[in-house]
Design a protein around this motif. Structure first.
Motif, PDB file in Angstrom:
ATOM      1  N   UNK A 270       0.849  -1.190   0.000  1.00 18.64           N
ATOM      2  CA  UNK A 270       0.000   0.000   0.000  1.00 18.64           C
ATOM      3  C   UNK A 270       0.889   1.247   0.000  1.00 18.64           C
ATOM      4  N   UNK A 271       0.862   1.982  -1.081  1.00 16.03           N
ATOM      5  CA  UNK A 271       1.707   3.170  -1.223  1.00 16.03           C
ATOM      6  C   UNK A 271       0.856   4.432  -1.132  1.00 16.03           C
ATOM      7  N   UNK A 272       1.297   5.349  -0.286  1.00 16.54           N
ATOM      8  CA  UNK A 272       0.534   6.558  -0.008  1.00 16.54           C
ATOM      9  C   UNK A 272       0.813   7.618  -1.065  1.00 16.54           C
ATOM     10  N   UNK A 273      -0.273   8.212  -1.588  1.00 18.07           N
ATOM     11  CA  UNK A 273      -0.140   9.284  -2.579  1.00 18.07           C
ATOM     12  C   UNK A 273      -0.273  10.655  -1.943  1.00 18.07           C
ATOM     13  N   UNK A 274      -1.187  10.785  -0.969  1.00 11.55           N
ATOM     14  CA  UNK A 274      -1.379  12.075  -0.311  1.00 11.55           C
ATOM     15  C   UNK A 274      -2.185  11.900   0.965  1.00 11.55           C
ATOM     16  N   UNK A 275      -2.119  12.935   1.785  1.00 10.75           N
ATOM     17  CA  UNK A 275      -2.989  13.027   2.949  1.00 10.75           C
ATOM     18  C   UNK A 275      -3.908  14.215   2.714  1.00 10.75           C
ATOM     19  N   UNK A 276      -5.205  13.966   2.725  1.00 12.28           N
ATOM     20  CA  UNK A 276      -6.164  15.040   2.490  1.00 12.28           C
ATOM     21  C   UNK A 276      -6.637  15.617   3.820  1.00 12.28           C
ATOM     22  N   UNK A 277      -7.023  16.876   3.766  1.00 10.83           N
ATOM     23  CA  UNK A 277      -7.458  17.518   4.986  1.00 10.83           C
ATOM     24  C   UNK A 277      -8.576  18.496   4.758  1.00 10.83           C
ATOM     25  N   UNK A 278      -9.072  18.993   5.877  1.00  9.86           N
ATOM     26  CA  UNK A 278     -10.121  19.999   5.856  1.00  9.86           C
ATOM     27  C   UNK A 278      -9.823  20.980   6.980  1.00  9.86           C
ATOM     28  N   UNK A 279      -9.702  22.268   6.631  1.00 15.42           N
ATOM     29  CA  UNK A 279      -9.405  23.265   7.636  1.00 15.42           C
ATOM     30  C   UNK A 279      -8.049  23.090   8.284  1.00 15.42           C
ATOM     31  N   UNK A 280      -7.105  22.551   7.511  1.00 17.06           N
ATOM     32  CA  UNK A 280      -5.757  22.352   8.024  1.00 17.06           C
ATOM     33  C   UNK A 280      -5.569  21.093   8.843  1.00 17.06           C
ATOM     34  N   UNK A 281      -6.609  20.247   8.935  1.00 11.64           N
ATOM     35  CA  UNK A 281      -6.557  19.014   9.732  1.00 11.64           C
ATOM     36  C   UNK A 281      -6.721  17.805   8.823  1.00 11.64           C
ATOM     37  N   UNK A 282      -5.895  16.777   9.031  1.00 10.32           N
ATOM     38  CA  UNK A 282      -5.970  15.556   8.220  1.00 10.32           C
ATOM     39  C   UNK A 282      -7.326  14.893   8.379  1.00 10.32           C
ATOM     40  N   UNK A 283      -7.880  14.456   7.256  1.00 11.29           N
ATOM     41  CA  UNK A 283      -9.171  13.754   7.274  1.00 11.29           C
ATOM     42  C   UNK A 283      -9.130  12.415   6.547  1.00 11.29           C
ATOM     43  N   UNK A 284      -8.103  12.187   5.721  1.00  7.40           N
ATOM     44  CA  UNK A 284      -8.044  10.933   4.967  1.00  7.40           C
ATOM     45  C   UNK A 284      -6.649  10.710   4.407  1.00  7.40           C
ATOM     46  N   UNK A 285      -6.314   9.438   4.222  1.00  7.36           N
ATOM     47  CA  UNK A 285      -5.085   9.043   3.538  1.00  7.36           C
ATOM     48  C   UNK A 285      -5.488   8.432   2.205  1.00  7.36           C
ATOM     49  N   UNK A 286      -4.873   8.895   1.134  1.00  8.93           N
ATOM     50  CA  UNK A 286      -5.196   8.414  -0.206  1.00  8.93           C
ATOM     51  C   UNK A 286      -4.017   7.602  -0.731  1.00  8.93           C
ATOM     52  N   UNK A 287      -4.324   6.401  -1.234  1.00  7.61           N
ATOM     53  CA  UNK A 287      -3.299   5.519  -1.782  1.00  7.61           C
ATOM     54  C   UNK A 287      -3.101   5.782  -3.266  1.00  7.61           C
ATOM     55  N   UNK A 288      -2.016   5.267  -3.794  1.00  8.72           N
ATOM     56  CA  UNK A 288      -1.716   5.476  -5.218  1.00  8.72           C
ATOM     57  C   UNK A 288      -2.765   4.858  -6.130  1.00  8.72           C
ATOM     58  N   UNK A 289      -3.468   3.828  -5.638  1.00  9.50           N
ATOM     59  CA  UNK A 289      -4.516   3.218  -6.475  1.00  9.50           C
ATOM     60  C   UNK A 289      -5.848   3.953  -6.349  1.00  9.50           C
ATOM     61  N   UNK A 290      -5.864   5.070  -5.633  1.00  6.35           N
ATOM     62  CA  UNK A 290      -7.068   5.871  -5.492  1.00  6.35           C
ATOM     63  C   UNK A 290      -7.895   5.582  -4.259  1.00  6.35           C
TER      64      UNK A 290
END
Length: 413
Positions: free
Chosen positions: A210-230
């Motif tokens: 499982x390879x991480x593509x990005x960490x998404x956030x809302x209002x400067x706070x992490x809300x999700x981890x997105x993998x390279x496969x989407x």
């Protein structure tokens, strides 16, 4: 030794505390100064991901000694200050407050720092690293509140231990490992697979490759981890545990020999005879293996600190301690002893019942034991295993696996 001598120990962790203890035990009566950038007293790191993080140990238990011990032994602590530069020409250590400390001998016990995740969103609030006591404080508070969703990035020891702590606090935990096995480097896929199943049995969603593509956030706070496969994994907190790097910057700028750590001989002396190094930062010419190894475990910091103190006090030192590590995850307690390079073993022999989580494992190279561990076998732990590694004769794998054969009978002599 002359009382006017000053020994400076850089890095206020376990290794420096043990070196200071060792110096006094060896009769050094000069000035001993411990310099550290953190404001806490020197502490041990295992509680940060084990007992303290789990809420089973008090914070103070992490400290090597209390303030009274340092006062009693006349150890000066200069905490909350950063070592900026070593001036070898004048034998001085420059500090971030502008002062300089003259030294007769210097110890670098600067440890290591976590590898940073370099994907978008890695700097969001709610993304945690675990190396320092205040980071354990913060993570402990995070996982104890509100049954959060936790994503752990990295299937090494810190990743697995923090996943365990989060699950025991009732968190929903997903653990991501980019390789095809957790703990692949230290244990290989066979026993890495065992620990992955331990985590799964306790409700952790372990995802390999499982390879991480990005960490998404809302209002400067992490809300999700997105993998390279989407794949998007909701997360209230993200724990990044993708390894550590030796903190060699001070040594490099001073012109010391550095290669995957500060290069030291078996007496823990650097390329400058007045400067020593130990612990995570030291790449040591190991007297048993007769090659360079760098060990990142608690036991190595403890024992190399003691050895460094002896060497600085003028004792003959040839560091030959077999590396040791332990972990506690849920109801699984494990001790590991030994060392091998990646691919440095031919097979793994188990002894006992792996499924019931009560067994020994032995890593063999040419029928010689190079590493061993036990899981929940406290009456027959690492003592004999260490001796099996230290002896140079071959061991019959069938007897090694046979629980009716006493391990002691396989020792030379």
């Amino acid at each position: 030794m002359a009382s006017e001598q000053t020994f400076v120990l850089v890095g206020a962790g376990l290794a420096s505390a043990k070196a200071a203890e060792s110096l006094r035990a060896e009769g050094f009566d000069g000035r001993v100064v411990v310099v550290g950038e953190e404001s806490d007293l020197p502490y041990e790191r295992p509680p940060l991901s084990k007992g303290y993080l789990l809420g089973k140990e008090e914070r103070d238990k992490a400290f090597v000694h209390d303030q009274a011990w340092y006062d009693e032994h006349h150890i000066e602590l200069q905490l909350g200050v950063h070592a900026e530069a070593i001036h070898r020409d004048t034998s001085e250590l420059e500090l971030s407050d502008g002062s300089r400390l003259r030294y007769d001998k210097l110890l670098l016990a600067t440890g290591s720092f976590p590898r940073k995740l370099t994907v978008p969103g890695a700097d969001l609030a709610g993304v945690h690293y675990l190396r320092k006591l205040h980071e354990s404080d913060k993570l402990k508070a995070a996982i104890e509140t509100g049954n959060p969703r936790v994503v752990v990035i990295g299937g090494g020891w810190i990743g697995l231990e923090t996943a365990s702590a989060a699950r025991e606090d009732g968190c929903e935990v997903t653990l991501l490992e980019a390789a095809d096995a957790v703990l692949k480097a230290p244990l290989g896929p066979e026993m890495g697979g065992f620990f992955a199943e331990v985590q799964r049995a306790h409700g952790v969603d372990v995802r390999l490759g499982a390879k991480v593509a990005e960490i998404r956030g809302d209002g400067g706070k992490a809300t999700a981890v997105v993998l390279e496969d989407g794949t998007e994994l909701p997360a209230d907190h993200v724990i990044v545990a993708v390894g550590i790097q030796p903190n060699t910057e001070l040594a490099e700028h001073a012109g010391l020999d550095v290669d995957n750590g500060v290069l030291v001989d078996a007496s823990l002396k650097t390329s400058d005879p007045a400067i020593f190094a130990c612990g995570d930062v030291a790449n040591t010419l190991h007297a048993f293996y007769n090659e360079r190894i760098r060990v990142e475990h608690w036991d190595n910091a403890k024992k190399q600190g003691t050895a460094a103190g002896k060497a600085m006090a003028g004792q003959d030192v040839a560091y030959d301690v077999i590396p040791y590590f332990f972990t506690d995850q849920y109801d699984v307690g494990m001790e590991f002893v030994g060392w091998f390079k990646p691919g440095g073993y031919d097979r793994v022999v188990t002894r006992g019942d792996v499924d019931s989580q009560a067994f020994h494992a032995f890593w063999l190279a040419g029928d010689r034991v190079v590493a061993a561990m036990h899981v929940n076998q406290w009456d027959d732990g690492v003592g004999v295993q260490r001796k099996l590694i230290q002896q140079h004769s071959k061991v019959d794998p069938a007897k090694l696996a046979d629980t009716e054969t006493k391990l002691e009978s396989l020792l030379d002599g």
